[in-house]
Design a protein around this motif. Sequence first.
Motif, mmCIF file in Angstrom:
data_model
loop_
_atom_site.group_PDB
_atom_site.id
_atom_site.type_symbol
_atom_site.label_atom_id
_atom_site.label_comp_id
_atom_site.label_asym_id
_atom_site.label_seq_id
_atom_site.Cartn_x
_atom_site.Cartn_y
_atom_site.Cartn_z
ATOM 1 N N GLU A 41 26.356 -26.898 8.071
ATOM 2 C CA GLU A 41 27.229 -27.379 9.141
ATOM 3 C C GLU A 41 28.689 -26.989 8.935
ATOM 4 O OE1 GLU A 41 25.461 -29.554 7.151
ATOM 5 O OE2 GLU A 41 23.686 -29.639 8.416
ATOM 6 N N LEU A 42 29.086 -26.769 7.686
ATOM 7 C CA LEU A 42 30.473 -26.419 7.379
ATOM 8 C C LEU A 42 30.721 -24.910 7.379
ATOM 9 C CD1 LEU A 42 31.053 -28.962 4.481
ATOM 10 C CD2 LEU A 42 31.733 -29.180 6.869
ATOM 11 N N GLY A 43 29.688 -24.144 7.638
ATOM 12 C CA GLY A 43 29.820 -22.695 7.680
ATOM 13 C C GLY A 43 29.654 -22.002 6.342
ATOM 14 N N ASP A 44 29.184 -22.735 5.344
ATOM 15 C CA ASP A 44 28.946 -22.148 4.026
ATOM 16 C C ASP A 44 27.560 -21.500 3.995
ATOM 17 O OD1 ASP A 44 31.367 -23.197 2.921
ATOM 18 O OD2 ASP A 44 30.377 -25.137 2.710
ATOM 19 N N ALA A 45 27.479 -20.338 3.384
ATOM 20 C CA ALA A 45 26.182 -19.676 3.231
ATOM 21 C C ALA A 45 25.357 -20.455 2.214
ATOM 22 C CB ALA A 45 26.372 -18.240 2.773
ATOM 23 N N SER A 93 38.766 -34.192 -3.795
ATOM 24 C CA SER A 93 37.339 -33.888 -3.898
ATOM 25 C C SER A 93 37.129 -32.691 -4.812
ATOM 26 C CB SER A 93 36.735 -33.607 -2.525
ATOM 27 O OG SER A 93 37.312 -32.464 -1.960
ATOM 28 N N SER A 94 36.030 -32.741 -5.506
ATOM 29 C CA SER A 94 35.661 -31.602 -6.343
ATOM 30 C C SER A 94 34.335 -31.062 -5.837
ATOM 31 C CB SER A 94 35.548 -32.025 -7.809
ATOM 32 O OG SER A 94 34.532 -32.992 -7.963
ATOM 33 N N MET A 95 34.100 -29.798 -6.118
ATOM 34 C CA MET A 95 32.891 -29.155 -5.625
ATOM 35 C C MET A 95 32.187 -28.470 -6.782
ATOM 36 S SD MET A 95 32.470 -26.260 -2.688
ATOM 37 C CE MET A 95 32.971 -24.887 -3.695
ATOM 38 N N ARG A 96 30.878 -28.598 -6.799
ATOM 39 C CA ARG A 96 30.062 -27.918 -7.792
ATOM 40 C C ARG A 96 29.022 -27.101 -7.040
ATOM 41 N NH1 ARG A 96 26.756 -31.691 -11.403
ATOM 42 N NH2 ARG A 96 25.032 -31.134 -10.059
ATOM 43 N N THR A 97 28.806 -25.900 -7.475
ATOM 44 C CA THR A 97 27.837 -25.015 -6.828
ATOM 45 C C THR A 97 26.697 -24.740 -7.788
ATOM 46 O OG1 THR A 97 29.622 -23.964 -5.593
ATOM 47 C CG2 THR A 97 27.551 -22.788 -5.699
ATOM 48 N N ARG A 120 21.747 -21.800 -2.332
ATOM 49 C CA ARG A 120 22.999 -22.254 -2.917
ATOM 50 C C ARG A 120 23.209 -23.696 -2.491
ATOM 51 N NH1 ARG A 120 28.775 -20.195 -0.909
ATOM 52 N NH2 ARG A 120 30.045 -21.513 -2.214
ATOM 53 N N PHE A 121 23.400 -24.582 -3.454
ATOM 54 C CA PHE A 121 23.627 -25.985 -3.186
ATOM 55 C C PHE A 121 25.089 -26.314 -3.466
ATOM 56 C CE2 PHE A 121 19.209 -25.512 -4.334
ATOM 57 C CZ PHE A 121 18.564 -26.214 -3.339
ATOM 58 N N LEU A 122 25.750 -26.932 -2.516
ATOM 59 C CA LEU A 122 27.144 -27.333 -2.677
ATOM 60 C C LEU A 122 27.202 -28.847 -2.774
ATOM 61 C CD1 LEU A 122 28.618 -25.035 0.085
ATOM 62 C CD2 LEU A 122 28.667 -24.659 -2.362
ATOM 63 N N LEU A 123 27.771 -29.347 -3.834
ATOM 64 C CA LEU A 123 27.866 -30.777 -4.060
ATOM 65 C C LEU A 123 29.341 -31.182 -4.053
ATOM 66 C CD1 LEU A 123 25.335 -30.839 -7.006
ATOM 67 C CD2 LEU A 123 24.862 -31.357 -4.620
#
Length: 60
Positions: free
Chosen positions: A10-14, A49-53, A37-40
């Motif tokens: 939904e955010l446009g991330d592959a 916010s932090s992001m982990r891939t 690919r999982f984005l957390l």
Amino acid sequence: MAPGLTAYNELGDAVRKTIVLDKLHPDDPTKNRTTERFLLYQIGEDGVSSMRTEYRAMSY
């Protein structure tokens, strides 16, 4: 080079890329090479916010 298909969230991330090796069955994961690919996201105490891939390659 084999054609590729990319799915987006939904955010446009592959979030999924598939290299189509079998043109007759492009949606069959057992006949093509797929990487997910999982984005957390996590909101910290200070509001940042932090992001982990994480990646998961599925190659059959």
